[in-house]
Design a protein around this motif. Structure first.
Motif, PDB file in Angstrom:
ATOM      1  N   VAL A 126      35.511  36.001  34.995  1.00  0.00           N
ATOM      2  CA  VAL A 126      36.951  35.896  34.789  1.00  0.00           C
ATOM      3  C   VAL A 126      37.649  37.125  35.372  1.00  0.00           C
ATOM      4  O   VAL A 126      37.207  38.256  35.163  1.00  0.00           O
ATOM      5  N   ALA A 127      38.728  36.859  36.114  1.00  0.00           N
ATOM      6  CA  ALA A 127      39.531  37.948  36.672  1.00  0.00           C
ATOM      7  C   ALA A 127      41.000  37.621  36.414  1.00  0.00           C
ATOM      8  O   ALA A 127      41.349  36.476  36.120  1.00  0.00           O
ATOM      9  N   GLY A 128      41.849  38.628  36.508  1.00  0.00           N
ATOM     10  CA  GLY A 128      43.268  38.372  36.320  1.00  0.00           C
ATOM     11  C   GLY A 128      44.105  39.492  36.890  1.00  0.00           C
ATOM     12  O   GLY A 128      43.657  40.636  36.969  1.00  0.00           O
ATOM     13  N   TYR A 173      47.956  43.976  28.156  1.00  0.00           N
ATOM     14  CA  TYR A 173      47.548  43.964  29.569  1.00  0.00           C
ATOM     15  C   TYR A 173      46.426  42.960  29.807  1.00  0.00           C
ATOM     16  O   TYR A 173      45.332  43.076  29.218  1.00  0.00           O
ATOM     17  N   ASN A 174      46.710  41.946  30.616  1.00  0.00           N
ATOM     18  CA  ASN A 174      45.679  40.992  31.060  1.00  0.00           C
ATOM     19  C   ASN A 174      44.888  40.357  29.915  1.00  0.00           C
ATOM     20  O   ASN A 174      43.696  40.076  30.056  1.00  0.00           O
ATOM     21  N   THR A 175      45.554  40.090  28.790  1.00  0.00           N
ATOM     22  CA  THR A 175      44.829  39.523  27.636  1.00  0.00           C
ATOM     23  C   THR A 175      44.321  38.099  27.913  1.00  0.00           C
ATOM     24  O   THR A 175      43.352  37.663  27.297  1.00  0.00           O
ATOM     25  N   THR A 176      44.953  37.405  28.860  1.00  0.00           N
ATOM     26  CA  THR A 176      44.464  36.061  29.211  1.00  0.00           C
ATOM     27  C   THR A 176      43.016  36.116  29.701  1.00  0.00           C
ATOM     28  O   THR A 176      42.223  35.202  29.447  1.00  0.00           O
ATOM     29  N   VAL A 177      42.682  37.195  30.390  1.00  0.00           N
ATOM     30  CA  VAL A 177      41.308  37.365  30.887  1.00  0.00           C
ATOM     31  C   VAL A 177      40.327  37.357  29.703  1.00  0.00           C
ATOM     32  O   VAL A 177      39.291  36.685  29.738  1.00  0.00           O
TER      33      VAL A 177
END
Ligand SMILES: Cc1cc2nc3c(=O)[nH]c(=O)nc-3n(C[C@H](O)[C@H](O)[C@H](O)COP(=O)(O)O)c2cc1C
Length: 148
Positions: A87-89, A99-103
């Motif tokens: 996983v990257a974002g 920061y980038n919590t979806t990742v």
């Protein structure tokens, strides 16, 4: 031949760019790659690939892409044992703890499926610069090594 599926969620294009870089790196390693936008992707489709990648943005203080929620929910129900994922974002450090919590959320979802994390999550600040391209190339290499 190894097959990879790279799924992206984007509003302004950064995460699509990440997906393109990963796809290109995987192809260089001899992997056959399919790249799709998240709202156009049936999660069950992942079952036909060996390497699974999600590149997705974070919005509004830790919110996941709205158009990716069906995919996200269906993903957790899948059995993906034997598959390798990464996983990257692209997010924005300005948002601090968000920061980038979806990742992290996609990483947890893949963990539920029994798939194996082939490389550490990659979080990029805004558009990918040279060093980020390097990071994504390394990420892709590790995924291929794990799947081989
Ligand atoms: C209103 C708004 C809210 C945002 N909230 C977050 C956030 O909570 N966390 C984060 O890491 N980035 C946040 N961002 C930054 C975006 O994730 C970042 O610009 C990202 O590169 C966008 O990806 P895209 O070009 O693929 O759409 C926010 C951006 C906007 C405009």
């Amino acid at each position: 031949m190894l097959l990879a599926h790279v799924v992206y969620a984007t509003i302004t294009g950064n995460n699509e760019e990440l997906a393109d870089i990963v796809a290109e790196s995987l192809e260089k390693a001899g992997v056959q790659v399919k790249e799709t936008e998240i709202s156009q992707t049936d999660a069950a489709d992942l079952k036909s690939s060996d390497i699974l990648v999600v590149c997705a943005y974070t919005y509004d203080e830790g919110k996941m892409p709205e158009e990716g929620m069906d995919f996200y929910e269906d993903l957790q129900e899948l059995d993906l044992k034997g598959k390798v994922y990464g996983v990257a974002g692209s997010g924005d450090k300005f948002y601090g703890e968000y920061y980038n919590t979806t990742v992290d959320h996609f990483d947890e979802a893949f963990q539920q499926t029994g798939a194996t994390r082939g490389s550490a999550n990659v979080k990029i600040d805004l558009e990918p610069y040279e060093e980020d391209v390097e990071k994504l190339a390394q990420f892709s290499k590790e995924l291929v090594a794990q799947a081989s």
